[in-house]
Motif scaffolding. Sequence first.
Motif, PDB file in Angstrom:
ATOM      1  N   HIS A 181       0.893  -1.122   0.061  1.00 46.97           N
ATOM      2  CA  HIS A 181      -0.080  -0.032  -0.090  1.00 46.97           C
ATOM      3  C   HIS A 181       0.715   1.116  -0.030  1.00 46.97           C
ATOM      4  O   HIS A 181       0.370   2.476  -0.250  1.00 46.97           O
ATOM      5  CB  HIS A 181      -0.801   0.220   1.289  1.00 46.97           C
ATOM      6  N   SER A 182       2.075   1.147   0.067  1.00 47.89           N
ATOM      7  CA  SER A 182       3.082   2.347   0.193  1.00 47.89           C
ATOM      8  C   SER A 182       3.384   2.636  -1.340  1.00 47.89           C
ATOM      9  O   SER A 182       3.398   1.779  -2.193  1.00 47.89           O
ATOM     10  CB  SER A 182       4.343   2.043   0.895  1.00 47.89           C
ATOM     11  N   PHE A 183       3.412   4.165  -1.445  1.00 46.13           N
ATOM     12  CA  PHE A 183       3.743   4.614  -2.778  1.00 46.13           C
ATOM     13  C   PHE A 183       4.369   5.942  -2.591  1.00 46.13           C
ATOM     14  O   PHE A 183       4.170   6.714  -1.598  1.00 46.13           O
ATOM     15  CB  PHE A 183       2.498   4.533  -3.827  1.00 46.13           C
ATOM     16  N   ALA A 184       5.191   6.314  -3.597  1.00 44.39           N
ATOM     17  CA  ALA A 184       5.364   7.799  -3.721  1.00 44.39           C
ATOM     18  C   ALA A 184       5.580   8.354  -5.028  1.00 44.39           C
ATOM     19  O   ALA A 184       5.755   7.498  -5.913  1.00 44.39           O
ATOM     20  CB  ALA A 184       6.709   7.901  -3.012  1.00 44.39           C
ATOM     21  N   TYR A 185       5.255   9.604  -5.304  1.00 44.45           N
ATOM     22  CA  TYR A 185       5.465  10.311  -6.674  1.00 44.45           C
ATOM     23  C   TYR A 185       5.937  11.769  -6.332  1.00 44.45           C
ATOM     24  O   TYR A 185       5.777  12.336  -5.372  1.00 44.45           O
ATOM     25  CB  TYR A 185       4.200  10.483  -7.408  1.00 44.45           C
ATOM     26  N   GLN A 186       6.889  12.092  -7.332  1.00 42.24           N
ATOM     27  CA  GLN A 186       7.263  13.254  -7.506  1.00 42.24           C
ATOM     28  C   GLN A 186       7.076  13.938  -8.930  1.00 42.24           C
ATOM     29  O   GLN A 186       7.402  13.340  -9.902  1.00 42.24           O
ATOM     30  CB  GLN A 186       8.660  13.294  -7.015  1.00 42.24           C
ATOM     31  N   SER A 187       6.536  15.018  -9.060  1.00 44.33           N
ATOM     32  CA  SER A 187       6.384  15.772 -10.233  1.00 44.33           C
ATOM     33  C   SER A 187       6.850  17.142 -10.235  1.00 44.33           C
ATOM     34  O   SER A 187       6.906  17.898  -9.224  1.00 44.33           O
ATOM     35  CB  SER A 187       4.996  15.756 -10.818  1.00 44.33           C
ATOM     36  N   ILE A 188       7.217  17.742 -11.543  1.00 44.92           N
ATOM     37  CA  ILE A 188       7.791  19.107 -11.911  1.00 44.92           C
ATOM     38  C   ILE A 188       7.183  19.468 -13.074  1.00 44.92           C
ATOM     39  O   ILE A 188       7.587  18.756 -13.840  1.00 44.92           O
ATOM     40  CB  ILE A 188       9.184  19.276 -11.464  1.00 44.92           C
ATOM     41  N   ASN A 189       6.656  20.719 -13.153  1.00 44.49           N
ATOM     42  CA  ASN A 189       5.994  21.228 -14.482  1.00 44.49           C
ATOM     43  C   ASN A 189       6.343  22.681 -14.683  1.00 44.49           C
ATOM     44  O   ASN A 189       5.895  23.485 -14.187  1.00 44.49           O
ATOM     45  CB  ASN A 189       4.446  21.232 -14.142  1.00 44.49           C
ATOM     46  N   PRO A 190       7.174  23.084 -15.666  1.00 45.65           N
ATOM     47  CA  PRO A 190       7.246  24.234 -16.143  1.00 45.65           C
ATOM     48  C   PRO A 190       6.002  24.879 -16.922  1.00 45.65           C
ATOM     49  O   PRO A 190       5.400  23.808 -17.650  1.00 45.65           O
ATOM     50  CB  PRO A 190       8.321  24.167 -17.008  1.00 45.65           C
ATOM     51  N   ILE A 191       5.411  25.784 -16.696  1.00 47.02           N
ATOM     52  CA  ILE A 191       4.098  26.239 -17.239  1.00 47.02           C
ATOM     53  C   ILE A 191       4.140  27.675 -17.841  1.00 47.02           C
ATOM     54  O   ILE A 191       5.389  28.416 -17.585  1.00 47.02           O
ATOM     55  CB  ILE A 191       2.894  26.396 -16.102  1.00 47.02           C
ATOM     56  N   ALA A 192       3.515  27.689 -19.009  1.00 51.57           N
ATOM     57  CA  ALA A 192       3.627  28.891 -19.445  1.00 51.57           C
ATOM     58  C   ALA A 192       2.200  29.489 -20.419  1.00 51.57           C
ATOM     59  O   ALA A 192       1.571  28.321 -20.594  1.00 51.57           O
ATOM     60  CB  ALA A 192       4.694  29.052 -20.550  1.00 51.57           C
ATOM     61  N   SER A 193       1.767  30.629 -20.536  1.00 51.75           N
ATOM     62  CA  SER A 193       0.510  30.937 -21.168  1.00 51.75           C
ATOM     63  C   SER A 193       0.912  32.257 -21.816  1.00 51.75           C
ATOM     64  O   SER A 193       1.560  33.205 -21.386  1.00 51.75           O
ATOM     65  CB  SER A 193      -0.605  30.910 -20.294  1.00 51.75           C
TER      66      SER A 193
END
Length: 335
Positions: free
Chosen positions: A50-62
């Motif tokens: 049941h253990s988990f992990a995630y990591q995310s990074i998002n450069p954004i532009a508009s």
Amino acid sequence: AQWDRLSGEISKTLRFGNDGFMLGIRYGHELKQATPFDTIGLATDSMTLHSFAYQSINPIASFHIGPKFTLSGDYEIRTDDSARNGLLTTISQAHTSHVTASLFGIGGFSTNIDLTVRDKHYTDSTSYSLNGGNQSTLLLRFEPRYTLASRGISADALYEISNQRAAQLQRVFVPVPQGLGNYYYLGDLNHNGKPDPNEFAPAGYADLGDFILITIPTTQLFPTTNLKSNFRLHIDPRDLFGLQKPTSWFESALANISSESYIKIEETSTDTIPSDIYFFRLSHFRNDSTTINGNMEMGQDFNIMENNADQSYRLHFLQRESAAQYNTGLEHSFQ
């Protein structure tokens, strides 16, 4: 168990009159550490499935030009971890590009475009096997609309394509009490010791039916190309030619009719050349060997006195051709 979640966003917007430009970055992190309670063979500090992990990074532009045009996008890098042998281990890495564009009211034309491209690579052999290997996903959605200034002509369309994994459908006959079913068993016609789908027949009388038919997806997944599209066109001569006050019987007749045409094409296919589906090569649609399911629908309406509150009439035509792949083969239907 310990469960931590963190997310944040930093952005900066620069304005130039009615126009603007935004740059930023998003970050996301989640960690769940579930430990066992006296589980045999695991230390108390080991992590369960049941253990988990995630990591995310998002450069954004508009970027937007007044109220008429907007363009935005982001690029996400994500890492997922899962428990393996009591420890968190990286199982996959995904890169996702997402772009959207919107155009509003340019000469009666408006549109939305949404494009997503995702590549996911599994670094863990178990996850690689369970998910059928690395995955590449494409999703495009295009929605144009047009309305004439007089509103005499209006049209809109949808074009959506994607690739994913889909399951074939399986027909299963389930026994029920006598008289409650729609099918009955003919017997072991091929002498293979098990009931096959072609050994069932519709019950001609209510008291004969002791089986019902259900449809369930199979466990095997196939790479598929998916298309959803439709187009609608509405024509109103009254507004198109300015016949609000007709001066002759011909203009009066023309002012009291209107039409609407409609077509819808959908296909989920295992065709090895996706462009055959994307570019509407209809000979590859509802194909016996590659189609999972498909549908083509055409409609035409003619309206007489559409805006009359006392009486109105409509002539309606609809034709539908569909196909679905079952474990017994491709089944066609026509209406």
